[in-house]
Design an enzyme around this catalytic site. Sequence first.
Site, PDB file in Angstrom:
ATOM      1  N   GLU A   1       0.832  -1.209   0.000  1.00  0.00           N
ATOM      2  CA  GLU A   1       0.000   0.000   0.000  1.00  0.00           C
ATOM      3  C   GLU A   1       0.861   1.251   0.000  1.00  0.00           C
ATOM      4  O   GLU A   1       1.965   1.267   0.555  1.00  0.00           O
ATOM      5  CB  GLU A   1      -0.945   0.032   1.206  1.00  0.00           C
ATOM      6  CG  GLU A   1      -2.171  -0.842   1.060  1.00  0.00           C
ATOM      7  CD  GLU A   1      -2.338  -1.826   2.193  1.00  0.00           C
ATOM      8  OE1 GLU A   1      -3.288  -2.613   2.123  1.00  0.00           O
ATOM      9  OE2 GLU A   1      -1.508  -1.838   3.107  1.00  0.00           O
ATOM     10  N   THR A   2       0.332   2.299  -0.607  1.00  0.00           N
ATOM     11  CA  THR A   2       0.900   3.646  -0.575  1.00  0.00           C
ATOM     12  C   THR A   2      -0.207   4.587  -0.124  1.00  0.00           C
ATOM     13  O   THR A   2      -1.349   4.476  -0.579  1.00  0.00           O
ATOM     14  CB  THR A   2       1.417   4.070  -1.961  1.00  0.00           C
ATOM     15  OG1 THR A   2       2.462   3.170  -2.368  1.00  0.00           O
ATOM     16  CG2 THR A   2       1.960   5.485  -1.950  1.00  0.00           C
TER      17      THR A   2
END
Length: 304
Positions: free
Chosen positions: A48-49
């Site tokens: 995830e970002t």
Amino acid sequence: MTMKLPFTTYDVFTSRKFAGNPLAIVEEADGLTTGQMQTIAREFNLSETIFVRTPADGANTASVRIFFPTAEIPFAGHPTIGCAIHLAAKKYKDGCSFETVIRLEEVAGLVPVKVSRIGGVPRAQFTAPVTPFAVEQPLPSPEEAARALSLDPSEIGFAGHGLGYFQGGPRFLYIPLKSRDALSRARPLEPYWTGMLKPIGCQMGYVYVQGGDDPTTAYRGRMFAPDTGTFEDPATGSATAIFAAQLLAAEKLADGTHRWKLEQGYEMGRPSDLWLEADVAGAKLSAVRVAGQAVQISSGVLDI
């Protein structure tokens, strides 16, 4: 026009570097389009970002959007923990102890996060924005689950724990296993894995057993989500939060506050430690909280 955006990476749900779940945090992201955020998340290629923007309500700390390499998601635990620790730490000098609350506007709702640093690695605890609930879909059989995980049907389930399907933003299919050996051997096997999940509208499966390396650990889990671009996730805060609903159903939890320590990522060489709390009232979940630590790994600037 070129934008220069600061970014930082953290390892989350760990107190030491190069363990836990890596996270990229991109700040000053108000000018980015959804497509640009997705492209940047694909470039980092982490599970995830998270993108930090100006909050809609000035009483909150930030508005954030969270992306897999393949798609946006409304809520995720390890970005919430890592981002809150990062934003809190920026407000205080290195080495100073503090306690504060970071309020993140996520797509799933407002997420308050208590962050503290008392003489060591910061720790954060979020309250889940959606109280987990059951998804009304027919569950796969133990035989289907075993085939999808390259296991024998006799290795599925233990002492009141059967398959469960719950949602709290994301959705997870929970599959209990009888032994640590079965957990270590579990692998999504196609086309059976997708054939099990797709008909019920799910992309992510969480398998778990009782116990762990630490005597205080209640459960050890693994989370597989190959369709999201992450074959296996080292630590999944949202799956941990929603796991409270699985535990409520399996263990018939009494009213009050319950606490568990969980391990994840150990089979990947990315050991992660997560703490789950659940409030039960009238045999129903009333609140769920997840806690963990995080350490900074790198920082830099994106040229967009």
